[in-house]
Design an enzyme around this catalytic site. Structure first.
Site, PDB file in Angstrom:
ATOM      1  N   GLY B 319       0.833  -1.263   0.071  1.00  0.00           N
ATOM      2  CA  GLY B 319      -0.258  -0.037   0.010  1.00  0.00           C
ATOM      3  C   GLY B 319       0.808   1.150   0.060  1.00  0.00           C
ATOM      4  CD  GLU B 320       3.869   3.146   3.299  1.00  0.00           C
ATOM      5  OE1 GLU B 320       4.531   3.515   2.583  1.00  0.00           O
ATOM      6  OE2 GLU B 320       3.916   2.432   4.496  1.00  0.00           O
ATOM      7  N   GLY B 321       0.956   3.726  -1.851  1.00  0.00           N
ATOM      8  CA  GLY B 321       1.188   3.885  -3.122  1.00  0.00           C
ATOM      9  C   GLY B 321       2.517   3.461  -3.708  1.00  0.00           C
TER      10      GLY B 321
END
Lengths: 357, 357
Positions: B319-321
């Site tokens: 996640g987080e990009g």
């Protein structure tokens, strides 16, 4: 044979990667504020960068340099490529003008470009970024005689070493391989066939696009070449069936490995050169990354033998270093994570491990 | 219901990509000094960038911005995650301090980072790069009641729109999605299950690592939630089973699509948000790229339904990009090639087409 004292010294200076630094990197990744396993292949990339540098965290490769080794091929006479041979020199000019695909990708990824004429059949004018070390105006036809003399193969490897060492002297911290040469997938297939001990028809691919008849000529040329060199040592094998640009890339790989600087491979020509380099200096393979999966079957064979897995698979089959260039940010990201990311303890204090993991 | 007049106007302003610009890009690629087909997937990337911009060559995305939408989830009470819920806020602080993995990757790829608190359960202090739009201290438990009210879902979408528009106002030319929220793969699986019309056990995955018992609770929570909302319209479906960060990412996608700026998706939460956005504004899907293949099964389902293929597959599930960030250079490279690479005619003059191709 085939090796100068300069090369002998270089080869003897190549040592394997440092497994303790790799272990330290894996321990560091395990401490970061990241769920277990969530960094996927980046952990291997970071650990291998640490092992190559012998240090954890490894330096972030902020100043990569691409060497595009360019040469022509005597086997072109066997009609193994649909392209005019003059395209090699035309693309070298384009690379020096900064207008080839590799230049565009290098601009995006912050990579400096060096073009090495190690054996063009068509002379090109001096240009910015061009390094002239024309060992011969192309190889001889590998399907009927050894492609290079022992002197030529040594000189071509040394030209690659010199290009790489010049870049390293300028502060380059990651070497990226590129190649340009009409008909060079035929020589690359011959190298992989010979060094991996495979059959020509398993390894030979369509290159930049050939019809069935051309493909049959390609396989026949590879098979004929390899049949003469099956029992040779690595230098004679490289000289017998390779290209001058493959020999130069062997030099780039050996120079990178000796300097403990990672070498990021592009495509089947780089894979073929890496197999030859590993036959000459087995520890050199520790210092390699595979940037992009080539569609040429020989590339898969070479990478499997070297124990490398390509980072990208975007269907590129262009050469010039283009696939490897797009993988540069992945190497940087893995190293940067080891430098910059907080540990789980720093983020949450003690006792915040996952309850069920 | 669920939509404000601001959102109605935004949604009505979203039009499809321009197929003529895509055709122009494909024609341009075909003229370049590159063998036919040798640029692989980069041709599609470049053509889609042109179609989004409505211009060929499309602008090179030199100033991307990442929005990490962060929120907590009432379904956490069902023990669907092994992590303490406070990790969401702790990671938001870490992102704001520049010490999360996304910050390291954004540094490597030249992407500015905006962190959006759209629904943390644990308050965080103001920090650089933090945008506070806390719509609620987390959602309600989607397995027993609608996760959001219609007001909350509207506000969360508008918070995403505002973050994206702020970045666009600063000159950002590519939006990258990120997410942070303990238990958010449960809500993402519920969204994909509902919007794609699948079964919960096909779509629900292990997220950041869960054991078998946790996994069974996750699937049961998703199935219970979706059963209540199968027949709903998109706004009630999003409010019923989604997360506040998913709603915010819907806003980021709608704002990007309305501005004809490409949106690069990361992972399963982004895929879930993109499905919701496409249900609300079908043309929004034209403006999306998938950065990285998620290991969550729901991501594959979402991308298949959206007709998107991920550019990278590096095993990331963070996640987080992070996965999308590593794909940024690929978008840049495709656009740069259309701007900078010479044509075959320029390189070789007329008559240098491949003889056999």
């Amino acid at each position: 044979m085939g090796s100068s004292s300069r090369l002998t010294t270089l080869v003897h200076g190549i040592t394997g990667a440092d497994p303790r630094a790799a272990d330290a990197a894996r321990r560091r990744f395990a401490e970061l504020a990241v769920p277990p396993g969530a960094l996927g292949e980046l952990v291997d990339v970071g650990a291998r960068l640490a092992a190559i540098a012998g240090d954890c965290p490894p330096p972030v490769p902020n100043d990569p340099g691409l060497v595009v080794a360019a040469a022509d091929h005597g086997v072109y006479a066997q009609q193994v490529s649909p392209w005019p041979q003059t395209v090699t020199a035309a693309m070298v000019r384009t690379l020096c003008e900064g207008r080839a695909t590799a230049n565009a990708f290098a601009g995006v990824t912050g990579v400096r470009v060096r073009v090495l004429d190690v054996g063009l059949a068509t002379p090109v004018q001096d240009g910015p970024g061009l390094c002239r070390a024309n060992v011969a105006p192309g190889t001889r036809d590998l399907s009927v005689e050894p492609a290079m003399t022992s002197r030529e193969v040594t000189d071509a490897v040394l030209a690659g070493v010199a290009s790489a060492e010049e870049l390293l002297g300028e502060g380059v911290d990651l070497l990226v391989t590129g190649d340009m040469g009409i008909a060079n997938t035929t020589a690359a297939a011959a190298l992989v066939t010979a060094f991996a001990g495979r059959d020509a028809d398993e390894v030979t691919g369509p290159g930049t696009g050939v019809d069935d008849a051309t493909m049959r000529r390609k396989v026949a040329a590879v098979a004929a070449a390899v049949a003469r060199h099956r029992e040779d040592g690595p230098w004679d094998m490289l000289a017998g069936v390779g290209g001058l640009e493959h020999a130069a890339l062997v030099g780039v790989i050996l120079a990178g490995a000796a300097a403990r600087v990672p070498v990021l491979l592009d495509g089947v020509s780089a894979g073929a050169a890496a197999l030859a380099a590993a036959a000459i200096a087995p520890a050199s393979a520790d210092h390699l990354f595979a940037g992009h999966r080539s569609t040429e079957p020989g590339a898969d064979v070479a990478l499997a033998q070297l124990g490398l897995r390509p980072l990208l698979d975007l269907g590129l089959r262009l050469g010039e270093g283009t696939g490897a260039l797009l993988a540069v940010p992945i190497l940087r990201a893995a190293a940067a994570a080891l430098h910059e990311v907080a540990t789980l303890d720093e983020v949450t204090g003690a006792g915040a491990d996952p309850a069920g993991a």
